[in-house]
Design a protein around this motif. Structure first.
Motif, PDB file in Angstrom:
ATOM      1  N   MET A   8      -6.887   1.514  -5.989  1.00  0.00           N
ATOM      2  CA  MET A   8      -5.724   1.820  -6.815  1.00  0.00           C
ATOM      3  C   MET A   8      -4.459   1.490  -6.039  1.00  0.00           C
ATOM      4  O   MET A   8      -4.472   1.390  -4.810  1.00  0.00           O
ATOM      5  CB  MET A   8      -5.730   3.290  -7.239  1.00  0.00           C
ATOM      6  N   TRP A   9      -3.379   1.318  -6.792  1.00  0.00           N
ATOM      7  CA  TRP A   9      -2.107   0.991  -6.165  1.00  0.00           C
ATOM      8  C   TRP A   9      -0.985   1.488  -7.047  1.00  0.00           C
ATOM      9  O   TRP A   9      -1.169   1.768  -8.241  1.00  0.00           O
ATOM     10  CB  TRP A   9      -1.972  -0.522  -5.950  1.00  0.00           C
ATOM     11  N   THR A  10       0.208   1.596  -6.469  1.00  0.00           N
ATOM     12  CA  THR A  10       1.391   1.951  -7.227  1.00  0.00           C
ATOM     13  C   THR A  10       2.616   1.341  -6.571  1.00  0.00           C
ATOM     14  O   THR A  10       2.688   1.238  -5.346  1.00  0.00           O
ATOM     15  CB  THR A  10       1.581   3.477  -7.328  1.00  0.00           C
ATOM     16  N   ASP A  11       3.573   0.915  -7.384  1.00  0.00           N
ATOM     17  CA  ASP A  11       4.844   0.420  -6.868  1.00  0.00           C
ATOM     18  C   ASP A  11       5.901   1.521  -6.811  1.00  0.00           C
ATOM     19  O   ASP A  11       7.036   1.265  -6.396  1.00  0.00           O
ATOM     20  CB  ASP A  11       5.375  -0.714  -7.759  1.00  0.00           C
ATOM     21  N   GLY A  12       5.526   2.734  -7.218  1.00  0.00           N
ATOM     22  CA  GLY A  12       6.491   3.828  -7.242  1.00  0.00           C
ATOM     23  C   GLY A  12       6.082   4.963  -6.326  1.00  0.00           C
ATOM     24  O   GLY A  12       5.048   4.920  -5.657  1.00  0.00           O
ATOM     25  N   PRO A  13       6.873   6.050  -6.313  1.00  0.00           N
ATOM     26  CA  PRO A  13       6.621   7.175  -5.401  1.00  0.00           C
ATOM     27  C   PRO A  13       5.756   8.278  -5.993  1.00  0.00           C
ATOM     28  O   PRO A  13       5.535   9.298  -5.340  1.00  0.00           O
ATOM     29  CB  PRO A  13       8.032   7.698  -5.133  1.00  0.00           C
ATOM     30  N   GLU A  14       5.232   8.078  -7.209  1.00  0.00           N
ATOM     31  CA  GLU A  14       4.642   9.202  -7.925  1.00  0.00           C
ATOM     32  C   GLU A  14       3.299   9.671  -7.357  1.00  0.00           C
ATOM     33  O   GLU A  14       2.915  10.822  -7.559  1.00  0.00           O
ATOM     34  CB  GLU A  14       4.470   8.841  -9.407  1.00  0.00           C
ATOM     35  N   LEU A  15       2.578   8.822  -6.640  1.00  0.00           N
ATOM     36  CA  LEU A  15       1.246   9.195  -6.165  1.00  0.00           C
ATOM     37  C   LEU A  15       1.242   9.717  -4.729  1.00  0.00           C
ATOM     38  O   LEU A  15       0.621  10.724  -4.422  1.00  0.00           O
ATOM     39  CB  LEU A  15       0.289   8.005  -6.278  1.00  0.00           C
ATOM     40  N   TRP A  16       1.894   9.005  -3.839  1.00  0.00           N
ATOM     41  CA  TRP A  16       1.905   9.424  -2.425  1.00  0.00           C
ATOM     42  C   TRP A  16       3.270   9.177  -1.799  1.00  0.00           C
ATOM     43  O   TRP A  16       3.374   8.717  -0.677  1.00  0.00           O
ATOM     44  CB  TRP A  16       0.802   8.712  -1.634  1.00  0.00           C
ATOM     45  N   GLU A  17       4.310   9.471  -2.576  1.00  0.00           N
ATOM     46  CA  GLU A  17       5.710   9.518  -2.130  1.00  0.00           C
ATOM     47  C   GLU A  17       6.388   8.153  -2.022  1.00  0.00           C
ATOM     48  O   GLU A  17       7.611   8.063  -2.139  1.00  0.00           O
ATOM     49  CB  GLU A  17       5.848  10.260  -0.792  1.00  0.00           C
ATOM     50  N   THR A  18       5.635   7.092  -1.774  1.00  0.00           N
ATOM     51  CA  THR A  18       6.213   5.751  -1.724  1.00  0.00           C
ATOM     52  C   THR A  18       5.207   4.787  -2.338  1.00  0.00           C
ATOM     53  O   THR A  18       4.066   5.148  -2.621  1.00  0.00           O
ATOM     54  CB  THR A  18       6.510   5.303  -0.280  1.00  0.00           C
TER      55      THR A  18
END
Length: 433
Positions: free
Chosen positions: A86-96
């Motif tokens: 999994m990945w995210t470009d925002g801070p919602e999962l692990w702050e960055t």
């Protein structure tokens, strides 16, 4: 790093898990890397790695998405790449912004791979495997998820030089040479951007995974191959291709796996560009510390590595001037500087030596991971300061006259100045092939 936040982020992918053994790994000046186990209710464990932006130092928008897509595409094609969960470009999962991958067992420390007997068989296989990996990566379809390559591969470097001001006459010399000798136009292909030892996971049989894809982009296929030959990534080995083989062997392995027919001259152009690029990256990372954006002993110490890249450029562009400057370089004694003591004893040099001994003899053996790594960096930084106190000023250096780039007087002064700075920053570098 908050373990509960990380467990919540993984819930949709793995179900309810507990996080165990969360440890920040050493190295990585631009991204944080954390290893951990996700433990399910039945006791089974999934070994994972989180790569994320440091707090307060976000990457450019979309960078994490590009990295995740590239790693996934490489894995689907059967290339040596970790599996992205999994990945995210925002801070919602692990702050960055960040991504989580399955952990691949193996060694990443370049000096062990190049020297330990355990990796003897791997060393014999890696050049062929790297050529095959690069050819496979460059054969992947380039989609609209990745920006088109810049029409001028020197544009970014030229812009950085202008932004940083008069950083290095040697860098100016290299940029002028690159502008005067452009390589063939190729591509675009998907380029890893940081393909080298240190970003490879290696087992006794060779390559297991290529990691650290944060610089992935589109460009010339020769870029990845030239970067593999940059002297900084040989880690003291005398073999020019990744410290493992010859340039000819690398190009032959790449062609045999379906890669483009790249000449030695083209490879050399990209090796010089890669050396200049790494030098400017060192300047940029040091500026992050100096500006206060990210105070770090590691980033501060990297600033003093700029002269290593200047020296490598001189070895490529002006080897005779470099040889003369090396022969005439100042020689630090390695002992605390004998000096007056108007403020009492211990003197400044003696205090530096005492703190360095504390770090190397007490802190480093008693710690592990990131703290031990930073203690080593701090000890090396103190040694730099001690040598600077001993050796004193640096000769004036300026780039050769643009109207006469081969002017021997200016080139000699330039090489002497770089040699003097290198004698302070890392005198052992002179002996590295």
């Amino acid at each position: 790093m908050d373990e509960a936040m990380l467990a919540d982020a993984l819930h949709d992918r793995l179900g309810p898990v507990a996080i165990k053994g969360l440890t920040r790994l050493s190295g990585g000046a631009s991204r944080e890397t954390w290893a951990f186990d996700a433990i399910r209710a039945d006791g089974s464990a999934t070994e994972l790695v989180l790569r994320r932006d440091p707090l307060g130092r976000p990457s450019e928008p979309g960078a994490m998405r590009r990295e995740a897509l590239a790693i996934t595409a490489a894995g689907v094609a059967g290339l040596a790449a970790p599996e992205v969960l999994m990945w995210t470009d925002g801070p919602e999962l692990w702050e960055t912004a960040g991504l989580v991958m399955r952990r691949v067992a193996g060694e990443t420390i370049a000096r062990r791979i190049l020297r330990d007997d355990y990796y003897r068989r791997a060393r014999g296989a890696l050049i062929g495997q790297l050529g095959q990996f690069a050819a496979g990566l460059h054969a992947l379809e380039v989609t609209g998820d990745f920006p088109a390559p810049a029409p001028d591969p020197l544009g970014e470097l030229r812009g950085l030089l202008a932004e940083f001001g008069p950083v290095s006459p040697t860098f100016e010399l290299a940029l002028r040479w690159l502008e005067a000798e452009p390589p063939p136009v190729r591509g675009p292909v998907l380029v890893h951007g940081d393909l080298r030892l240190g970003n490879l996971i290696v087992g006794p049989d060779g390559l297991r995974a290529v990691i650290d894809w944060e610089l992935v982009h589109t460009g010339s296929p020769a870029e990845d191959l030239g970067w593999l030959c940059v002297k900084a990534w040989r880690f003291g080995s005398g073999r020019p291709a990744a410290g493992l083989g010859t340039r000819e062997e690398l190009l032959a392995a790449y062609r045999a796996a379906g890669g483009a027919d790249i000449s030695l001259d083209e490879l050399r152009w990209w090796e010089i560009l890669g050396t200049l690029r790494w030098g400017l990256m060192c300047v940029s990372q040091a500026q992050a510390h100096l500006s206060g954006a990210h105070r770090s002993v590691e980033l501060a110490a990297i600033g003093r590595r700029v002269c290593e890249q200047e020296w490598d450029l001189l070895l490529l562009l002006e080897p005779e001037a470099a040889a003369r400057a090396a022969a005439g370089r100042p020689l630090p004694s390695g002992e605390p500087r004998a000096e007056p003591a108007p403020f009492g004893r211990p003197t400044a040099s003696e205090l530096l030596d005492a703190v360095r001994e504390f770090l190397t003899d007490q802190v480093m053996p008693a710690t592990a991971g990131q703290l031990a790594f930073h203690a080593r960096v701090a000890a090396n930084a103190l040694a730099v300061v001690a040598r600077e106190l001993e050796l004193g000023s640096v000769p004036d250096a300026h780039a050769p006259d643009p109207a006469d780039p081969a002017d021997p007087g200016d080139t000699a002064d330039l090489a002497a100045g770089v040699a003097a700075r290198l004698a302070v920053a890392n005198p052992r570098y002179f002996g590295q092939p």
